[in-house]
Structures are given as C-alpha cells and as structure tokens.
Design a protein around this motif. Structure first.
Motif, short mmCIF file in Angstrom:
data_model
loop_
_atom_site.label_atom_id
_atom_site.label_comp_id
_atom_site.label_asym_id
_atom_site.label_seq_id
_atom_site.Cartn_x
_atom_site.Cartn_y
_atom_site.Cartn_z
N ILE A 52 -4.09 2.86 -3.37
CA ILE A 52 -3.23 1.69 -3.53
C ILE A 52 -3.96 0.56 -4.26
O ILE A 52 -3.39 -0.08 -5.15
CB ILE A 52 -2.69 1.21 -2.17
N SER A 53 -5.22 0.34 -3.95
CA SER A 53 -5.99 -0.74 -4.59
C SER A 53 -6.70 -0.18 -5.81
O SER A 53 -7.80 0.37 -5.71
CB SER A 53 -7.01 -1.31 -3.60
N TYR A 60 0.96 0.71 -6.04
CA TYR A 60 2.38 0.47 -5.84
C TYR A 60 3.14 0.60 -7.16
O TYR A 60 4.14 1.29 -7.26
CB TYR A 60 2.65 -0.92 -5.24
N SER A 79 -4.98 4.46 1.37
CA SER A 79 -5.52 3.11 1.37
C SER A 79 -6.32 2.83 2.63
O SER A 79 -6.04 3.40 3.69
CB SER A 79 -4.38 2.09 1.26
N HIS A 81 -6.10 -0.04 3.83
CA HIS A 81 -5.23 -1.02 4.48
C HIS A 81 -4.43 -0.33 5.58
O HIS A 81 -3.67 0.59 5.31
CB HIS A 81 -4.27 -1.67 3.48
N MET A 83 -2.78 -2.25 8.12
CA MET A 83 -2.03 -3.28 8.82
C MET A 83 -0.56 -2.87 8.92
O MET A 83 -0.07 -2.08 8.12
CB MET A 83 -2.12 -4.61 8.07
N GLN A 84 0.13 -3.44 9.90
CA GLN A 84 1.55 -3.17 10.05
C GLN A 84 2.27 -3.56 8.77
O GLN A 84 2.05 -4.64 8.21
CB GLN A 84 2.11 -3.95 11.23
N ASP A 86 1.98 -1.95 5.81
CA ASP A 86 1.35 -1.36 4.62
C ASP A 86 1.99 -0.02 4.26
O ASP A 86 2.29 0.23 3.09
CB ASP A 86 -0.16 -1.19 4.82
N LYS A 89 5.45 -0.55 2.81
CA LYS A 89 5.39 -1.07 1.44
C LYS A 89 5.13 0.06 0.45
O LYS A 89 5.72 0.12 -0.62
CB LYS A 89 4.30 -2.14 1.35
N ALA A 90 4.24 0.98 0.82
CA ALA A 90 3.93 2.12 -0.05
C ALA A 90 5.14 3.05 -0.19
O ALA A 90 5.46 3.51 -1.29
CB ALA A 90 2.73 2.89 0.48
N TYR A 98 1.96 8.12 3.50
CA TYR A 98 0.89 7.13 3.41
C TYR A 98 -0.18 7.51 4.41
O TYR A 98 0.11 7.69 5.60
CB TYR A 98 1.46 5.75 3.73
N THR A 100 -4.25 6.57 5.76
CA THR A 100 -5.29 5.56 5.70
C THR A 100 -6.66 6.19 5.48
O THR A 100 -6.88 7.37 5.80
CB THR A 100 -5.32 4.72 6.99
#
Length: 117
Positions: A52-53, A60, A79, A81, A83-84, A86, A89-90, A98, A100
């Motif tokens: 993602i980054s 994205y 990712s 990331h 967090m709730q 994330d 969003k993906a 998704y 992690t």
C-alpha cells in the motif's frame, strides 16, 4: 505455473515474498505503483500482491487502476498499517483481500490458493 506480480518497494520484503513463493509461482516484481500497473498490463499476471505504501503511485491508486483494466484480476493488499479501517480502505480501492505485515506465511499461501485455484 501461475504468475504472481509482487508490487513492493522494500528489498527485504521482496526477498521474503520470493522465498515463500518462488517454488510454486512464477514471480514478477515492480518497485512502485506505476510500474506495477504497467507490468500488470504487459504481463497479465494471475494475481497481484500490492504493497500500500509505495513511491510514485500508492497501492490504493495502483489497485484502482488495475481494477479498472482487469475486473477479475485478484489483488491482495499488503501493509504494515493495521489500524481499524485500513483493510476497508484497501478493499474500497479494489483489493480483494488485505494482509498485514509482517506477512503470516500460512495465511498468505491460503489466500493465494483461494484466489488461484
């Protein structure tokens, strides 16, 4: 043999994914989102692992571009990331799943089998 496109800018992560996948899949590597989209168009992989980054074009935006061009191509977002929101969003950007980082090898292999078999 199925082809997996790894879109990842960190060499250590590329090496780890390569070690996990190289025996069972043909691998392609792109180091930024724009290169990932171009390589997907050129090589037509069976699945994309999308960090993602990313530089140039984030994961994205790259996932959105791939989804527009290839509606059925599975894209798994990766990712650090966690967090709730994330993952949501993906998924909204076009990822099918998704995961992690650090990547859980068993979960990654399970997801690949789910989308490739």
């Amino acid at each position: 043999m199925k082809t997996v496109l790894i879109v990842e800018d960190v060499d250590l992560n590329i090496d780890l994914l390569t070690q996990i996948l190289e025996e069972d899949y043909q691998l392609l590597v792109a180091k930024d989102g724009a290169e990932g989209v171009a390589l997907a168009e050129l090589m037509k992989p069976d699945l994309v692992l999308m960090d993602i980054s990313l530089p140039v074009m984030d994961g994205y935006q790259a996932a959105r571009c791939i989804r527009e061009r290839f509606s059925s191509l599975p894209v798994i977002g990766l990712s650090a990331h966690a967090m709730q929101g994330d993952a949501e969003k993906a998924i909204a950007a076009g990822c099918n799943a998704y995961l992690t980082k650090p990547v859980d090898e068993d979960l990654l292999l399970k997801k690949l089998k789910e989308y490739l078999e």
